[in-house]
Motif scaffolding. Structure first.
Motif, short mmCIF file in Angstrom:
data_model
loop_
_atom_site.label_atom_id
_atom_site.label_comp_id
_atom_site.label_asym_id
_atom_site.label_seq_id
_atom_site.Cartn_x
_atom_site.Cartn_y
_atom_site.Cartn_z
N ILE A 1 0.86 -1.18 0.00
CA ILE A 1 0.00 0.00 0.00
C ILE A 1 0.89 1.22 0.00
O ILE A 1 1.86 1.29 0.77
N GLN A 2 0.58 2.18 -0.86
CA GLN A 2 1.33 3.44 -0.89
C GLN A 2 0.41 4.58 -0.46
O GLN A 2 -0.71 4.69 -0.91
N ASN A 3 0.91 5.40 0.44
CA ASN A 3 0.19 6.58 0.89
C ASN A 3 1.18 7.73 0.91
O ASN A 3 2.01 7.82 1.82
N ASP A 4 1.15 8.59 -0.11
CA ASP A 4 2.10 9.69 -0.27
C ASP A 4 3.53 9.17 -0.28
O ASP A 4 3.92 8.46 -1.18
N ASN A 5 4.29 9.48 0.76
CA ASN A 5 5.69 9.08 0.81
C ASN A 5 5.91 7.88 1.73
O ASN A 5 7.02 7.63 2.18
N ARG A 6 4.86 7.12 2.00
CA ARG A 6 4.96 5.95 2.88
C ARG A 6 4.50 4.70 2.12
O ARG A 6 3.53 4.74 1.38
N TYR A 7 5.21 3.62 2.39
CA TYR A 7 4.88 2.34 1.79
C TYR A 7 4.73 1.31 2.90
O TYR A 7 5.51 1.29 3.85
N TYR A 8 3.74 0.46 2.76
CA TYR A 8 3.55 -0.64 3.69
C TYR A 8 3.52 -1.92 2.86
O TYR A 8 2.72 -2.05 1.94
N ILE A 9 4.41 -2.84 3.18
CA ILE A 9 4.54 -4.08 2.42
C ILE A 9 4.35 -5.25 3.37
O ILE A 9 4.89 -5.24 4.48
N GLU A 10 3.62 -6.23 2.92
CA GLU A 10 3.39 -7.42 3.73
C GLU A 10 3.68 -8.65 2.87
O GLU A 10 3.33 -8.67 1.68
N SER A 11 4.29 -9.65 3.46
CA SER A 11 4.57 -10.87 2.71
C SER A 11 3.25 -11.63 2.50
O SER A 11 2.26 -11.39 3.18
N SER A 12 3.27 -12.55 1.55
CA SER A 12 2.04 -13.29 1.22
C SER A 12 1.55 -14.13 2.40
O SER A 12 0.35 -14.35 2.53
N CYS A 13 2.45 -14.56 3.28
CA CYS A 13 2.02 -15.35 4.44
C CYS A 13 1.52 -14.45 5.57
O CYS A 13 0.90 -14.93 6.50
N GLY A 14 1.80 -13.15 5.49
CA GLY A 14 1.32 -12.21 6.49
C GLY A 14 2.17 -12.10 7.74
O GLY A 14 1.86 -11.34 8.65
N VAL B 1 13.17 2.78 7.38
CA VAL B 1 12.70 1.43 7.06
C VAL B 1 12.49 0.68 8.36
O VAL B 1 13.43 0.54 9.15
N GLU B 2 11.27 0.23 8.59
CA GLU B 2 10.95 -0.56 9.78
C GLU B 2 10.55 -1.95 9.32
O GLU B 2 9.62 -2.10 8.53
N LEU B 3 11.26 -2.96 9.81
CA LEU B 3 11.05 -4.34 9.36
C LEU B 3 10.68 -5.23 10.52
O LEU B 3 11.22 -5.10 11.62
N GLN B 4 9.75 -6.12 10.24
CA GLN B 4 9.37 -7.13 11.23
C GLN B 4 9.25 -8.45 10.50
O GLN B 4 8.56 -8.54 9.48
N GLY B 5 9.95 -9.46 10.99
CA GLY B 5 9.88 -10.77 10.36
C GLY B 5 11.24 -11.43 10.27
O GLY B 5 12.18 -11.07 10.97
N HIS B 6 11.34 -12.38 9.36
CA HIS B 6 12.56 -13.18 9.19
C HIS B 6 13.67 -12.38 8.52
O HIS B 6 13.43 -11.38 7.86
N SER B 7 14.89 -12.87 8.67
CA SER B 7 16.03 -12.20 8.04
C SER B 7 15.97 -12.30 6.52
O SER B 7 16.50 -11.44 5.82
N ASP B 8 15.31 -13.33 5.99
CA ASP B 8 15.13 -13.43 4.53
C ASP B 8 14.29 -12.25 4.03
O ASP B 8 14.53 -11.73 2.94
N TRP B 9 13.31 -11.86 4.81
CA TRP B 9 12.45 -10.73 4.45
C TRP B 9 13.26 -9.44 4.44
O TRP B 9 13.14 -8.61 3.55
N GLU B 10 14.11 -9.30 5.43
CA GLU B 10 14.99 -8.13 5.51
C GLU B 10 15.89 -8.07 4.27
O GLU B 10 16.03 -7.01 3.66
N ALA B 11 16.44 -9.19 3.88
CA ALA B 11 17.29 -9.24 2.69
C ALA B 11 16.49 -8.90 1.43
O ALA B 11 16.98 -8.19 0.55
N TYR B 12 15.25 -9.36 1.35
CA TYR B 12 14.40 -9.07 0.20
C TYR B 12 14.13 -7.57 0.08
O TYR B 12 14.25 -6.99 -1.01
N ILE B 13 13.78 -6.93 1.18
CA ILE B 13 13.49 -5.49 1.17
C ILE B 13 14.74 -4.69 0.81
O ILE B 13 14.69 -3.77 -0.02
N PHE B 14 15.87 -5.04 1.38
CA PHE B 14 17.10 -4.32 1.07
C PHE B 14 17.54 -4.56 -0.38
O PHE B 14 18.13 -3.69 -0.99
#
Length: 146
Positions: A73-86, A101-114
């Motif tokens: 979801i994009q709202n102006d200059n903010r993005y919210y991304i969620e993995s398919s598993c939630g 950048v605020e991340l919550q989840g596995h390190s694989d998710w962190e690597a994907y976002i970066f």
């Protein structure tokens, strides 16, 4: 939740301090805790070594990179991304002098976002002040002269 700040470092400064990223970390840490006249001095130093984030090109590139993901979801200059598993989430806010950048989840998710952010132009330095983590999203290639 892990929180990172991504700074766009001036090319000449990045070249000079490559391999000495701890100096950047210390400066940005000092900018968050300094008070009074010292705060003024440190903030001027931060402004000198960083470039403002180019809002429109950055948002365009980020929107394009995320367009393949249905869960964003994009709202102006903010993005919210969620993995398919939630179970994994990312909040990306494009501010004037850095990207939060605020991340919550596995390190694989962190690597994907970066990896998504790495494709953007510029010398981006990621800093996690809480966990003393820092590094280039796209490492600088050093030229070797023979």
């Amino acid at each position: 939740m892990k929180s990172y700040r991504l700074y766009w470092i001036e090319d000449e400064v990045a070249d000079y301090f490559y391999g000495r990223e701890r100096a950047f970390y210390n400066l940005f840490l000092e900018s968050t805790i300094a008070t009074g006249q010292m705060e003024e001095i440190v903030l001027k130093q931060v402004q000198y070594i960083t470039k403002p984030i180019p809002f429109l090109p950055f948002n365009r590139a980020l929107s394009q990179a995320l367009s393949i993901k249905k869960e964003y979801i994009q709202n102006d200059n903010r993005y919210y991304i969620e993995s398919s598993c939630g179970k994994n989430t990312a909040k990306i806010s494009v501010l004037d002098h850095y990207v939060k950048v605020e991340l919550q989840g596995h390190s694989d998710w962190e690597a994907y976002i970066f990896e998504l952010l790495r494709k953007l132009d510029g010398r981006l330095l990621a800093i996690n002040l809480d966990d003393e983590q820092f590094g280039w999203l796209k490492p600088i290639k050093m030229r070797k002269y023979v």
